[in-house]
Structure formats: structure tokens, C-alpha cells
Design a protein around this motif. Structure first.
Motif, PDB file in Angstrom:
ATOM      1  N   ASP A  60       0.759  -1.347  -0.222  1.00 56.97           N
ATOM      2  CA  ASP A  60       0.145   0.169   0.063  1.00 56.97           C
ATOM      3  C   ASP A  60       0.873   1.279   0.024  1.00 56.97           C
ATOM      4  OD1 ASP A  60      -2.268   1.701   0.106  1.00 56.97           O
ATOM      5  OD2 ASP A  60      -2.411   1.391   2.345  1.00 56.97           O
ATOM      6  N   ILE A  61       0.802   2.074  -0.990  1.00 57.12           N
ATOM      7  CA  ILE A  61       1.539   3.328  -1.206  1.00 57.12           C
ATOM      8  C   ILE A  61       1.133   4.318  -0.260  1.00 57.12           C
ATOM      9  CG2 ILE A  61       2.468   5.144  -2.635  1.00 57.12           C
ATOM     10  CD1 ILE A  61       2.167   3.288  -4.733  1.00 57.12           C
ATOM     11  N   VAL A  62       1.555   4.731   1.119  1.00 57.10           N
ATOM     12  CA  VAL A  62       1.174   5.302   2.229  1.00 57.10           C
ATOM     13  C   VAL A  62       1.235   6.919   1.764  1.00 57.10           C
ATOM     14  CG1 VAL A  62       1.444   5.805   4.519  1.00 57.10           C
ATOM     15  CG2 VAL A  62       1.266   3.696   3.762  1.00 57.10           C
ATOM     16  N   ASP A  63       2.671   7.178   1.317  1.00 52.27           N
ATOM     17  CA  ASP A  63       2.966   8.559   1.090  1.00 52.27           C
ATOM     18  C   ASP A  63       4.070   8.853   0.309  1.00 52.27           C
ATOM     19  OD1 ASP A  63       2.784  11.443   1.477  1.00 52.27           O
ATOM     20  OD2 ASP A  63       2.681  11.356   3.661  1.00 52.27           O
ATOM     21  N   GLU A  64       4.067  10.315  -0.276  1.00 53.12           N
ATOM     22  CA  GLU A  64       5.438  10.457  -1.313  1.00 53.12           C
ATOM     23  C   GLU A  64       6.002  11.671  -0.422  1.00 53.12           C
ATOM     24  OE1 GLU A  64       4.883  10.545  -5.786  1.00 53.12           O
ATOM     25  OE2 GLU A  64       4.613  12.593  -5.052  1.00 53.12           O
ATOM     26  N   TYR A  65       7.286  11.377  -0.412  1.00 52.15           N
ATOM     27  CA  TYR A  65       8.142  12.271   0.206  1.00 52.15           C
ATOM     28  C   TYR A  65       9.368  13.004  -0.829  1.00 52.15           C
ATOM     29  CZ  TYR A  65       6.840   9.609   3.979  1.00 52.15           C
ATOM     30  OH  TYR A  65       5.841   8.858   5.034  1.00 52.15           O
ATOM     31  N   ILE A  66       9.013  14.380  -1.089  1.00 52.75           N
ATOM     32  CA  ILE A  66       9.808  15.087  -1.989  1.00 52.75           C
ATOM     33  C   ILE A  66      10.462  16.304  -1.414  1.00 52.75           C
ATOM     34  CG2 ILE A  66       9.485  16.187  -4.216  1.00 52.75           C
ATOM     35  CD1 ILE A  66       6.936  14.952  -4.767  1.00 52.75           C
ATOM     36  N   ASP A  67      11.681  16.147  -1.669  1.00 53.25           N
ATOM     37  CA  ASP A  67      12.653  17.230  -1.127  1.00 53.25           C
ATOM     38  C   ASP A  67      13.293  17.648  -2.337  1.00 53.25           C
ATOM     39  OD1 ASP A  67      12.860  17.419   1.704  1.00 53.25           O
ATOM     40  OD2 ASP A  67      14.136  15.186   1.518  1.00 53.25           O
ATOM     41  N   THR A  77      18.875  19.313   6.516  1.00 52.12           N
ATOM     42  CA  THR A  77      18.336  20.027   5.605  1.00 52.12           C
ATOM     43  C   THR A  77      17.493  19.545   4.747  1.00 52.12           C
ATOM     44  OG1 THR A  77      20.209  19.791   4.095  1.00 52.12           O
ATOM     45  CG2 THR A  77      20.583  21.420   5.544  1.00 52.12           C
ATOM     46  N   ARG A  78      16.951  18.422   4.838  1.00 51.37           N
ATOM     47  CA  ARG A  78      15.660  17.752   4.151  1.00 51.37           C
ATOM     48  C   ARG A  78      14.630  17.539   5.022  1.00 51.37           C
ATOM     49  NH1 ARG A  78      18.211  12.695   1.121  1.00 51.37           N
ATOM     50  NH2 ARG A  78      19.482  12.394   3.171  1.00 51.37           N
ATOM     51  N   PRO A  79      13.578  18.541   4.835  1.00 49.00           N
ATOM     52  CA  PRO A  79      12.667  18.345   5.739  1.00 49.00           C
ATOM     53  C   PRO A  79      11.636  17.129   5.554  1.00 49.00           C
ATOM     54  CG  PRO A  79      12.045  20.026   4.203  1.00 49.00           C
ATOM     55  CD  PRO A  79      13.410  19.606   4.379  1.00 49.00           C
ATOM     56  N   GLU A  80      11.306  16.675   4.080  1.00 49.52           N
ATOM     57  CA  GLU A  80      10.719  15.449   3.696  1.00 49.52           C
ATOM     58  C   GLU A  80      11.410  14.219   4.333  1.00 49.52           C
ATOM     59  OE1 GLU A  80       7.371  15.371   1.955  1.00 49.52           O
ATOM     60  OE2 GLU A  80       7.848  16.642   3.456  1.00 49.52           O
ATOM     61  N   PHE A  81      12.701  14.268   3.948  1.00 46.87           N
ATOM     62  CA  PHE A  81      13.481  13.249   4.456  1.00 46.87           C
ATOM     63  C   PHE A  81      13.439  12.897   6.108  1.00 46.87           C
ATOM     64  CE2 PHE A  81      17.180  10.818   6.082  1.00 46.87           C
ATOM     65  CZ  PHE A  81      17.242   9.725   5.094  1.00 46.87           C
ATOM     66  N   LEU A  82      13.405  13.957   6.864  1.00 43.56           N
ATOM     67  CA  LEU A  82      13.025  14.012   8.221  1.00 43.56           C
ATOM     68  C   LEU A  82      11.699  13.147   8.507  1.00 43.56           C
ATOM     69  CD1 LEU A  82      14.871  17.177   9.391  1.00 43.56           C
ATOM     70  CD2 LEU A  82      15.842  14.839   9.529  1.00 43.56           C
ATOM     71  N   ARG A  83      10.742  13.875   7.745  1.00 49.34           N
ATOM     72  CA  ARG A  83       9.466  13.453   7.971  1.00 49.34           C
ATOM     73  C   ARG A  83       9.374  11.857   7.632  1.00 49.34           C
ATOM     74  NH1 ARG A  83       4.507  13.094   5.221  1.00 49.34           N
ATOM     75  NH2 ARG A  83       5.279  13.769   3.150  1.00 49.34           N
ATOM     76  N   VAL A  88       8.858   6.390   9.740  1.00 46.18           N
ATOM     77  CA  VAL A  88       9.439   5.001   9.919  1.00 46.18           C
ATOM     78  C   VAL A  88       9.381   4.703  11.492  1.00 46.18           C
ATOM     79  CG1 VAL A  88      11.297   3.359   9.791  1.00 46.18           C
ATOM     80  CG2 VAL A  88      10.708   4.846   8.011  1.00 46.18           C
ATOM     81  N   LYS A  89       9.707   5.600  12.206  1.00 42.23           N
ATOM     82  CA  LYS A  89       9.955   5.301  13.770  1.00 42.23           C
ATOM     83  C   LYS A  89       8.431   5.130  14.420  1.00 42.23           C
ATOM     84  CE  LYS A  89      13.919   8.223  14.531  1.00 42.23           C
ATOM     85  NZ  LYS A  89      14.419   9.264  15.244  1.00 42.23           N
ATOM     86  N   SER A  90       7.531   5.814  13.846  1.00 40.67           N
ATOM     87  CA  SER A  90       6.145   5.580  14.217  1.00 40.67           C
ATOM     88  C   SER A  90       5.318   4.321  13.687  1.00 40.67           C
ATOM     89  CB  SER A  90       5.247   6.728  13.980  1.00 40.67           C
ATOM     90  OG  SER A  90       5.041   6.885  12.439  1.00 40.67           O
ATOM     91  N   GLY A  91       5.890   3.607  12.463  1.00 36.77           N
ATOM     92  CA  GLY A  91       5.409   2.606  12.147  1.00 36.77           C
ATOM     93  C   GLY A  91       4.394   2.776  10.947  1.00 36.77           C
TER      94      GLY A  91
END
Length: 564
Positions: A60-67, A77-83, A88-91
Motif C-alpha cells: 500500500d503506497i502510504v505517502d510520497e516524500y519530495i525534497d 536540511t531535508r524536511p521531507e526526509f526527516l518526515r 518509519v519510527k512511528s510505524g
């Protein structure tokens, strides 16, 4: 013994989670330029096409993260990578898919830590579609391979080389006076036909001109100007950019309330960009990996004059710089700086004068006497209205003197011969050059004395340092004298800055802050109420008097001809 064949595929299916929760990671930095294959659109297309080949219907494609426009050399310096990391940490996701390693990392240390520690720790699957192909679920040992390590190193070196090339390009543009900032300073705007040149933004420039006028001519303090702008409801520079639709962002943007503050006013008053000079390189990034900015020394700034139209004339700007060097503090209830703030000094102890009201009259007195010790100095009291009249009279007399000097210079210009050499300067130059030769000989002899054993090495070093310091000082004096000699050789006209500065106030009947900062350096108050005024342009005044003295004989000849 019967041979047992292990079914690897069956084993894989048995350990596979029921549903893979995918996060697509996409990154494009400014370093990538216009490479179509790395565009956001193209990366998304590749991921969408390839993902089904890695899964059946168990994803299931949950989200897309674009920096977009972010470098891969640092995670911070990458807010989307940090998100992505937090998800991942939250599962929320347990599988990351990216086009290749260079999209996820341009730092080999970060790559190793992420793949070898973070991914196993959170039981997450990481897939890199292109070479080196990585799938930490099907082949967890791949992250320790030489191929992955070498790719990480190559990606990092690419980032280093790109960063170096970009810095060289930017430095060249700075030296040429080309603007390279993302946003023009408040009051200016980028030329729509040339992003490296600036034009005046008239709406904001009007506010900048008001700020300089209030500070220089009206004597308002920086805090007073701040209150005036906020009372008028004028948005501060950051709020103005956002109001105009710019994607302006800085570390404090979330806490910016749109109000002005004294620091912003000070920065505007000190910014040479408003007189048409391109000033860049005030900050620099520590390295291509560490993106924190640090201030650079003023000597390392790139300053190119007259690159764009000025918002403020140079004379007004210079007055503002002189005023900022003075002590112009006011009480919180006052918006206007007092007329003489920063100009008055005690003639004896040279300390500032304090202002005090008594019986509807204003007095100035020595701050040493008033605040520190009544035995350290005397009162040196003077009434403000008397002081103002005395200073006005002194300025009027100085203007009359300058007017006379201007008339004499006009007469010299009509003389058959004009003498531009100065006997005083020639005499001083001759003496200093002899002194310099003597010091040079002493330095040379010191070396011979050390080599011959007449003095120790420690004595040689000490005496050499002393001699070199004296030589450097002597050379500086010679350079100043030669510069003064060149100025005299060029002659003096009635358009000298000293003459024009005073003569434009020829009909003065009232003092102002702007006039004081232009004409006066310091006003000394003596015990008993007398004053001594040190005017600006002291060096030019002396040079003009010397010029007149050198041509006195020619003036006498002209005068005798008029008598005949």
C-alpha cells in the motif's frame, strides 16, 4: 542420508509482513541543474512503473516524500526526509523506495549509518531500483558490499566537486557585481530580464527613504522609527516579501509577526546596496556537508560599486553612518534624538555631557562630575538655548570663512602661474625617507651582527621586530605624505567637498541633526560656558590654507595689477 533442499522463496514469503506500507522518496537539488532524467516528474514515473514488480498485491503506497531543491549531503536540511524518518519510527511506513542511492544520499557516512543501523533497527525494507540494486528484505547483506560503499563514496565526491564548481562560479559572479541571492534586499527587486541585476522596488524604496530621512534629518532614534512604522501598519521586509507572493523563508520565519524592530532599521541604515553598491559574501556555508552559515570578516566581502540605481544618495548614507557612531540613546518614551546627542564633550575630561531639565530649562553638564565624582571634574554647565545660539553663530562664521576661501581660490585659478607643491610636505618627505633608509641599514646590519656572534639569536629577533615595526610605521607616514602631495599637485577648485558642504548651507538660520553630522565633529564645553567646535574636513581646510599660502605671491601680483 536424504538430501534436503531449502526453498528460499518459501522462506522469504513466510517472513514477509502481510502488508508493505510504502513511502516513495524523491529528491532533486539545484546541483542537478536541468537534467531531465532526475526531474521530480521522471522519478515519480519510474517509481510508479517499477514498484508493482517488487510486490504482488501485498503493498500500500502510504505517502510520497519530495525534497525539491535540497542537497543530499545532509539529512537535517531535508524536511521531507526527516518526515520520512519519523514515519518509519512511528510505524506508519515500513518500506522505502527510491530511484537510486544518489537520490537518498550524497554523504557516505549518512548512507552507511542509515542502511546498516537505522533500517535493521526499525525492521524496515529499503529498495533502490537502479544500480547498485538494493533490496534489504531479499538481500540484507547487500548494504555491506563493496559496490554500495564505492557508490556512496562516488556520490559524495560528485557532491563535493559540484559544490566546489558552484562556489567558483558564484565567486566569479560576485567579483563581477552580479547578484546571486535568492531574494533582493528590501527596496530592490530582481530584473525580470536579468536575474543577476537589480532594479528599484518603488513601493518598498519609499519606506527605505523615509527611514533615512527620519534618522538623519528629523533626528528620530531607531526605536522611534520602529514605532512609527508599526503604527503606520507597514509590514516588515519578511512580511512584505510574503505579501508579494515570494516563497521567502528563513530560520525565524515562524516567529516573525510582521512587525519592525530596531535591528532591522539598523541593518537598512548600514546597507551599501541602497547607494548602488553590490555587497555580497557577508555569510558563507561551512562546507558542502555542514550547511550552517557563519559570518565572514568585512575584508572578505565582495563589494562592487555602482552596479545598480541608488535608492539613497551617498551624502545621506554617509551622514547615517556618522550618526550611528555617536551615542544617541533616548528614553523609551522619546522617539526623537536630541539635537546635540552624541556631539557634546567636556573640554577637560573629554567625557560626554549629560542632559537635565530644571525649571523648564534644559542644561548640559559634565557626565564625570554628574555621575562619578564631583572632585574628578567640574560641572561645565551650559544652557541648551544658549548653546544652540552659540553653535549656530559659529557655523555661520565658518560658512562665511569658507565663502572667503572659495573666492580666493577663484582668484588663484585666474593667476598666470599656480603653485601646487608644498614646501612643508617636501621637507617632511625628505626627512622621513632618510629615516627609512637608516632603519633599513640597521635591519641589514643586525643580521651581520648575529651571524658574526656579536649578538645572540634572541637579541637579534627582538631588535629585528622593533626595527621592522619602526620601518612599517615610517613607510605608512611616507605613503600618507605622498598621497597628500598628489592631492595638492592635482590643484584645488571651488568644487572641493569641504567648500561645497559648507556653502550649500550659506543662508542657514536654524540647526538640524543632518547639518550637525555633516559639518561638525565635536563640540567641547569649557567651564564657564565657552565652547570650542571641531569642524569636519579639518585636513581639507589645512590643505586649502597651504594651497593659498603657496600662491600668495601670485595673489599679490594680481592685487597690484588691479590697483594700477
Amino acid at each position: 542420508m536424504a538430501r534436503i533442499r531449502r526453498n528460499h522463496a518459501a522462506q522469504t514469503v513466510s517472513t514477509q509482513p502481510q502488508i508493505w506500507k510504502l513511502g516513495k522518496y524523491i529528491r532533486l537539488s539545484r546541483d542537478d541543474g536541468n537534467i531531465e532524467s532526475e526531474s521530480i516528474t521522471n522519478q515519480r514515473k519510474i517509481l510508479d512503473e517499477q514498484i508493482p514488480y517488487y510486490f504482488d498485491d501485498d503493498y500500500d503506497i502510504v505517502d510520497e516524500y519530495i525534497d525539491d531543491g535540497r542537497t543530499g549531503t545532509s539529512n537535517e536540511t531535508r524536511p521531507e526526509f526527516l518526515r520520512l524518518v519519523e514515519d518509519v519510527k512511528s510505524g506508519r511506513i515500513n518500506c522505502i523506495v527510491t530511484k537510486n542511492l544518489s537520490r537518498a544520499f550524497r554523504n557516505s557516512a549518512n548512507q552507511g549509518k542509515f542502511l546498516e543501523e537505522f533500517i535493521p533497527l526499525y525492521n524496515t525494507r529499503f529498495i533502490s531500483l537502479y544500480e547498485p540494486h538494493i533490496d534489504t528484505f531479499l538481500n540484507p547483506e547487500i548494504v555491506h558490499s563493496l559496490e554500495v560503499s564505492i557508490t556512496g563514496f562516488i556520490n559524495e565526491q560528485y557532491a563535493y566537486k559540484t559544490s566546489t564548481d558552484i562556489r567558483r562560479t558564484f565567486d566569479t559572479k560576485r567579483r563581477n557585481g552580479e547578484f546571486i541571492g535568492a531574494f533582493a534586499p528590501y527596496g530592490l527587486r530582481k530584473n525580470p530580464n536579468d536575474k543577476n541585476s537589480l532594479l528599484i522596488d518603488e513601493e518598498a524604496a519609499a519606506v527605505v527613504r523615509d527611514i533615512f530621512h527620519w534618522f538623519v534629518e528629523d533626528g528620530m532614534s531607531k526605536c522611534g522609527i520602529t514605532r512609527r512604522l508599526n503604527e503606520l501598519g507597514i509590514p516588515n521586509p519578511a512580511a512584505y516579501k510574503r505579501m508579494k507572493g515570494f516563497r521567502y523563508c528563513n530560520p525565524h520565519i515562524q516567529t516573525n509577526d510582521g512587525l519592525w524592530n530596531a535591528k532591522t532599521i539598523r541593518d537598512i541604515l548600514m546597507n551599501e546596496m541602497y547607494i548602488g553598491n553590490m555587497v555580497q559574501g557577508k555569510q558563507k556555508v561551512i562546507s558542502y556537508k555542514v550547511h550552517d552559515k557563519v559570518q565572514t570578516p568585512e575584508k572578505d566581502w565582495y563589494i562592487v560599486e555602482n552596479t545598480h540605481e541608488a535608492v539613497i544618495d551617498r551624502e545621506t548614507f554617509q551622514k547615517a553612518q556618522l550618526l550611528q557612531q555617536r551615542d544617541t540613546r533616548v528614553s523609551p518614551t522619546q522617539q526623537t534624538v536630541y539635537l546635540f546627542s552624541g556631539f557634546l564633550r567636556c573640554a577637560d575630561c573629554k567625557k560626554s555631557m549629560t542632559r537635565k531639565c530644571s525649571k523648564n530649562l534644559v542644561y548640559y553638564s559634565c557626565s564625570t562630575y554628574t555621575r562619578q565624582s564631583k572632585t574628578a571634574c567640574t560641572k561645565h554647565s551650559i544652557r541648551e538655548d544658549i548653546l544652540e545660539k552659540a553653535v549656530l553663530l559659529a557655523v555661520q562664521k565658518q560658512i562665511a570663512l569658507v565663502d572667503d576661501l572659495s573666492g580666493i581660490i577663484k582668484e588663484i585659478e585666474n593667476a598666470p602661474v599656480i603653485h601646487t607643491e608644498s614646501k612643508r610636505i617636501n621637507r617632511l618627505l625628505s626627512a622621513k625617507r632618510k629615516e627609512l633608509k637608516k632603519l633599513t641599514d640597521i635591519t641589514d646590519n643586525l643580521y651581520m651582527d648575529w651571524r658574526s656572534g656579536e649578538i645572540s639569536k634572541e637579541s637579534y629577533r627582538r631588535l629585528k621586530e622593533k626595527s621592522e615595526a619602526q620601518t612599517e610605521q615610517c613607510q605608512a607616514v611616507i605613503a600618507n605624505l605622498e598621497k597628500e602631495q598628489e592631492a595638492l599637485a592635482a590643484g584645488i577648485g571651488t568644487d572641493e567637498p569641504y567648500l561645497t558642504a559648507f556653502l550649500k548651507h550659506k543662508n542657514i538660520i536654524q540647526l538640524s541633526r543632518g547639518l550637525l553630522v555633516e559639518l561638525i565633529d565635536t563640540i567641547y564645553v569649557h567651564e564657564g560656558g565657552e565652547i570650542t567646535i571641531e569642524f569636519n574636513f579639518a585636513d581639507q581646510h589645512r590643505r586649502i590654507l597651504e594651497y593659498i599660502e603657496n600662491n600668495r605671491q601670485e595673489l599679490e601680483i594680481l592685487e597690484s595689477r588691479r590697483v594700477i
